[in-house]
Design a protein around this motif. Structure first.
Motif, PDB file in Angstrom:
ATOM      1  N   ILE A  36      -7.898   5.860   3.673  1.00 31.63           N
ATOM      2  CA  ILE A  36      -8.642   4.600   3.717  1.00 31.63           C
ATOM      3  C   ILE A  36     -10.120   4.880   3.470  1.00 31.63           C
ATOM      4  O   ILE A  36     -10.594   5.997   3.698  1.00 31.63           O
ATOM      5  CB  ILE A  36      -8.430   3.904   5.097  1.00 31.63           C
ATOM      6  N   SER A  37     -10.821   3.886   2.976  1.00 32.27           N
ATOM      7  CA  SER A  37     -12.271   3.944   2.827  1.00 32.27           C
ATOM      8  C   SER A  37     -12.806   2.554   3.160  1.00 32.27           C
ATOM      9  O   SER A  37     -12.036   1.646   3.470  1.00 32.27           O
ATOM     10  CB  SER A  37     -12.656   4.331   1.394  1.00 32.27           C
ATOM     11  N   GLU A  38     -14.108   2.395   3.071  1.00 28.71           N
ATOM     12  CA  GLU A  38     -14.690   1.075   3.304  1.00 28.71           C
ATOM     13  C   GLU A  38     -14.311   0.104   2.187  1.00 28.71           C
ATOM     14  O   GLU A  38     -14.445  -1.108   2.342  1.00 28.71           O
ATOM     15  CB  GLU A  38     -16.202   1.173   3.403  1.00 28.71           C
ATOM     16  N   GLY A  39     -13.831   0.635   1.053  1.00 26.15           N
ATOM     17  CA  GLY A  39     -13.524  -0.208  -0.088  1.00 26.15           C
ATOM     18  C   GLY A  39     -12.051  -0.418  -0.390  1.00 26.15           C
ATOM     19  O   GLY A  39     -11.702  -1.240  -1.230  1.00 26.15           O
ATOM     20  N   GLY A  40     -11.168   0.320   0.289  1.00 23.58           N
ATOM     21  CA  GLY A  40      -9.749   0.162   0.013  1.00 23.58           C
ATOM     22  C   GLY A  40      -8.913   1.183   0.759  1.00 23.58           C
ATOM     23  O   GLY A  40      -9.411   1.898   1.622  1.00 23.58           O
ATOM     24  N   LEU A  41      -7.642   1.255   0.411  1.00 21.81           N
ATOM     25  CA  LEU A  41      -6.741   2.183   1.060  1.00 21.81           C
ATOM     26  C   LEU A  41      -5.583   2.539   0.147  1.00 21.81           C
ATOM     27  O   LEU A  41      -5.358   1.885  -0.876  1.00 21.81           O
ATOM     28  CB  LEU A  41      -6.205   1.612   2.370  1.00 21.81           C
ATOM     29  N   ALA A  42      -4.881   3.597   0.517  1.00 22.85           N
ATOM     30  CA  ALA A  42      -3.643   3.972  -0.161  1.00 22.85           C
ATOM     31  C   ALA A  42      -2.538   3.912   0.879  1.00 22.85           C
ATOM     32  O   ALA A  42      -2.751   4.263   2.045  1.00 22.85           O
ATOM     33  CB  ALA A  42      -3.747   5.377  -0.747  1.00 22.85           C
ATOM     34  N   PHE A  43      -1.367   3.447   0.469  1.00 29.44           N
ATOM     35  CA  PHE A  43      -0.236   3.391   1.387  1.00 29.44           C
ATOM     36  C   PHE A  43       1.033   3.757   0.641  1.00 29.44           C
ATOM     37  O   PHE A  43       1.115   3.653  -0.576  1.00 29.44           O
ATOM     38  CB  PHE A  43      -0.117   2.009   2.043  1.00 29.44           C
ATOM     39  N   SER A  44       2.017   4.236   1.381  1.00 29.55           N
ATOM     40  CA  SER A  44       3.311   4.571   0.783  1.00 29.55           C
ATOM     41  C   SER A  44       4.388   3.755   1.480  1.00 29.55           C
ATOM     42  O   SER A  44       4.259   3.384   2.647  1.00 29.55           O
ATOM     43  CB  SER A  44       3.597   6.071   0.906  1.00 29.55           C
ATOM     44  N   TYR A  45       5.431   3.473   0.728  1.00 23.71           N
ATOM     45  CA  TYR A  45       6.522   2.665   1.271  1.00 23.71           C
ATOM     46  C   TYR A  45       7.818   3.013   0.564  1.00 23.71           C
ATOM     47  O   TYR A  45       7.828   3.644  -0.488  1.00 23.71           O
ATOM     48  CB  TYR A  45       6.211   1.171   1.146  1.00 23.71           C
ATOM     49  N   VAL A  46       8.910   2.570   1.150  1.00 30.49           N
ATOM     50  CA  VAL A  46      10.229   2.742   0.555  1.00 30.49           C
ATOM     51  C   VAL A  46      10.585   1.420  -0.113  1.00 30.49           C
ATOM     52  O   VAL A  46      10.499   0.368   0.501  1.00 30.49           O
ATOM     53  CB  VAL A  46      11.283   3.111   1.628  1.00 30.49           C
ATOM     54  N   GLY A  47      10.978   1.489  -1.364  1.00 32.54           N
ATOM     55  CA  GLY A  47      11.359   0.289  -2.087  1.00 32.54           C
ATOM     56  C   GLY A  47      11.348   0.539  -3.576  1.00 32.54           C
ATOM     57  O   GLY A  47      10.716   1.475  -4.051  1.00 32.54           O
ATOM     58  N   LYS A  48      12.055  -0.282  -4.305  1.00 31.36           N
ATOM     59  CA  LYS A  48      12.154  -0.104  -5.749  1.00 31.36           C
ATOM     60  C   LYS A  48      11.091  -0.867  -6.502  1.00 31.36           C
ATOM     61  O   LYS A  48      10.543  -0.384  -7.463  1.00 31.36           O
ATOM     62  CB  LYS A  48      13.538  -0.532  -6.234  1.00 31.36           C
ATOM     63  N   MET A  49      10.787  -2.080  -6.059  1.00 35.55           N
ATOM     64  CA  MET A  49       9.852  -2.914  -6.802  1.00 35.55           C
ATOM     65  C   MET A  49       8.458  -2.772  -6.211  1.00 35.55           C
ATOM     66  O   MET A  49       8.266  -2.916  -5.014  1.00 35.55           O
ATOM     67  CB  MET A  49      10.282  -4.374  -6.728  1.00 35.55           C
ATOM     68  N   GLY A  50       7.505  -2.483  -7.045  1.00 38.64           N
ATOM     69  CA  GLY A  50       6.143  -2.304  -6.586  1.00 38.64           C
ATOM     70  C   GLY A  50       5.476  -3.607  -6.247  1.00 38.64           C
ATOM     71  O   GLY A  50       5.934  -4.678  -6.636  1.00 38.64           O
ATOM     72  N   PRO A  51       4.374  -3.522  -5.500  1.00 37.46           N
ATOM     73  CA  PRO A  51       3.636  -4.732  -5.179  1.00 37.46           C
ATOM     74  C   PRO A  51       3.065  -5.388  -6.422  1.00 37.46           C
ATOM     75  O   PRO A  51       2.806  -4.727  -7.405  1.00 37.46           O
ATOM     76  CB  PRO A  51       2.501  -4.242  -4.284  1.00 37.46           C
ATOM     77  N   SER A  52       2.868  -6.652  -6.317  1.00 37.98           N
ATOM     78  CA  SER A  52       2.323  -7.426  -7.413  1.00 37.98           C
ATOM     79  C   SER A  52       0.843  -7.130  -7.582  1.00 37.98           C
ATOM     80  O   SER A  52       0.179  -6.667  -6.672  1.00 37.98           O
ATOM     81  CB  SER A  52       2.525  -8.907  -7.099  1.00 37.98           C
ATOM     82  N   LYS A  53       0.319  -7.405  -8.757  1.00 38.25           N
ATOM     83  CA  LYS A  53      -1.119  -7.257  -9.013  1.00 38.25           C
ATOM     84  C   LYS A  53      -1.901  -8.425  -8.426  1.00 38.25           C
ATOM     85  O   LYS A  53      -3.113  -8.427  -8.435  1.00 38.25           O
ATOM     86  CB  LYS A  53      -1.399  -7.154 -10.515  1.00 38.25           C
ATOM     87  N   GLU A  54      -1.184  -9.416  -7.887  1.00 31.82           N
ATOM     88  CA  GLU A  54      -1.886 -10.541  -7.274  1.00 31.82           C
ATOM     89  C   GLU A  54      -2.463 -10.118  -5.926  1.00 31.82           C
ATOM     90  O   GLU A  54      -2.184  -9.045  -5.408  1.00 31.82           O
ATOM     91  CB  GLU A  54      -0.958 -11.744  -7.119  1.00 31.82           C
ATOM     92  N   LEU A  55      -3.278 -10.971  -5.350  1.00 28.06           N
ATOM     93  CA  LEU A  55      -3.921 -10.687  -4.084  1.00 28.06           C
ATOM     94  C   LEU A  55      -2.881 -10.575  -2.974  1.00 28.06           C
ATOM     95  O   LEU A  55      -1.981 -11.404  -2.867  1.00 28.06           O
ATOM     96  CB  LEU A  55      -4.923 -11.795  -3.752  1.00 28.06           C
ATOM     97  N   LEU A  56      -3.003  -9.520  -2.176  1.00 34.94           N
ATOM     98  CA  LEU A  56      -2.119  -9.288  -1.038  1.00 34.94           C
ATOM     99  C   LEU A  56      -2.901  -9.481   0.245  1.00 34.94           C
ATOM    100  O   LEU A  56      -4.123  -9.428   0.250  1.00 34.94           O
ATOM    101  CB  LEU A  56      -1.615  -7.836  -1.025  1.00 34.94           C
ATOM    102  N   GLU A  57      -2.209  -9.648   1.335  1.00 32.49           N
ATOM    103  CA  GLU A  57      -2.822  -9.585   2.652  1.00 32.49           C
ATOM    104  C   GLU A  57      -2.079  -8.514   3.434  1.00 32.49           C
ATOM    105  O   GLU A  57      -0.851  -8.465   3.416  1.00 32.49           O
ATOM    106  CB  GLU A  57      -2.717 -10.917   3.388  1.00 32.49           C
ATOM    107  N   LEU A  58      -2.834  -7.645   4.110  1.00 33.63           N
ATOM    108  CA  LEU A  58      -2.258  -6.575   4.908  1.00 33.63           C
ATOM    109  C   LEU A  58      -2.648  -6.751   6.362  1.00 33.63           C
ATOM    110  O   LEU A  58      -3.754  -7.199   6.660  1.00 33.63           O
ATOM    111  CB  LEU A  58      -2.772  -5.210   4.447  1.00 33.63           C
TER     112      LEU A  58
END
Length: 118
Positions: A36-58
Motif C-alpha cells: 500500500i502507499s498513500e496513492g494506491g495498493l496492490a491486492f491478490s485474490y482467487v478468481g478467474k475474472m479480473g476486476p473491472s476498470k470502472e471505479l471500485l470501492e474497497l
C-alpha cells in the motif's frame, strides 16, 4: 542493474500481517492486501475474472480487528495472473476524504514496513 524508471509518486509499504479487503463490485470479492502507499495498493485474490476498470470501492480491515477503512474509492491499473485462479491487481485511489487519508496514513505507520529498493 535494473535501469527501469520508477514511475510511482508515493513510496510503497509492505503489509506486515494478513490484511483483507473486500471489493464492492457486482459480486463482492475478498482479497489480501499485498502492499500500500498513500496513492494506491496492490491486492491478490482467487478468481478467474479480473476486476473491472470502472471505479471500485474497497473496505480495508485492520489486522487486529480494531478498525477498518470503509468505501475507499479506487480504480484498477494493472492485473497479473499469479497461477491457477490467483490474480494480483494494482489499484490507484480515487478522491479520498480527509478521514480516508488519515486512516490510510495510520494504517501505514502501524501495520506496514518500507519496501527496500535493492
Amino acid at each position: 542493474m535494473d535501469n527501469r524508471l520508477e514511475r510511482r509518486q508515493y513510496e510503497r509499504y509492505q503489509v506486515n500481517e494478513n490484511v483483507f479487503t473486500c471489493c464492492r463490485l457486482r459480486s463482492p470479492k475478498v482479497a489480501e492486501v499485498v502492499d500500500i502507499s498513500e496513492g494506491g495498493l496492490a491486492f491478490s485474490y482467487v478468481g478467474k475474472m479480473g476486476p473491472s476498470k470502472e471505479l471500485l470501492e474497497l473496505d480495508i480491515v485492520f489486522p487486529d480487528g480494531t478498525d477498518y477503512i470503509s468505501k475507499v474509492p479506487c480504480k484498477t491499473l494493472s492485473e497479473l495472473a499469479l497461477g491457477e485462479n490467483r490474480r494480483r491487481c494494482g489499484a490507484v485511489f480515487g478522491k479520498l476524504t480527509r478521514e480516508h487519508r488519515a486512516k490510510i496514513n495510520f494504517f501505514i505507520q502501524n501495520y506496514c514496513s518500507r519496501i527496500s529498493k535493492a
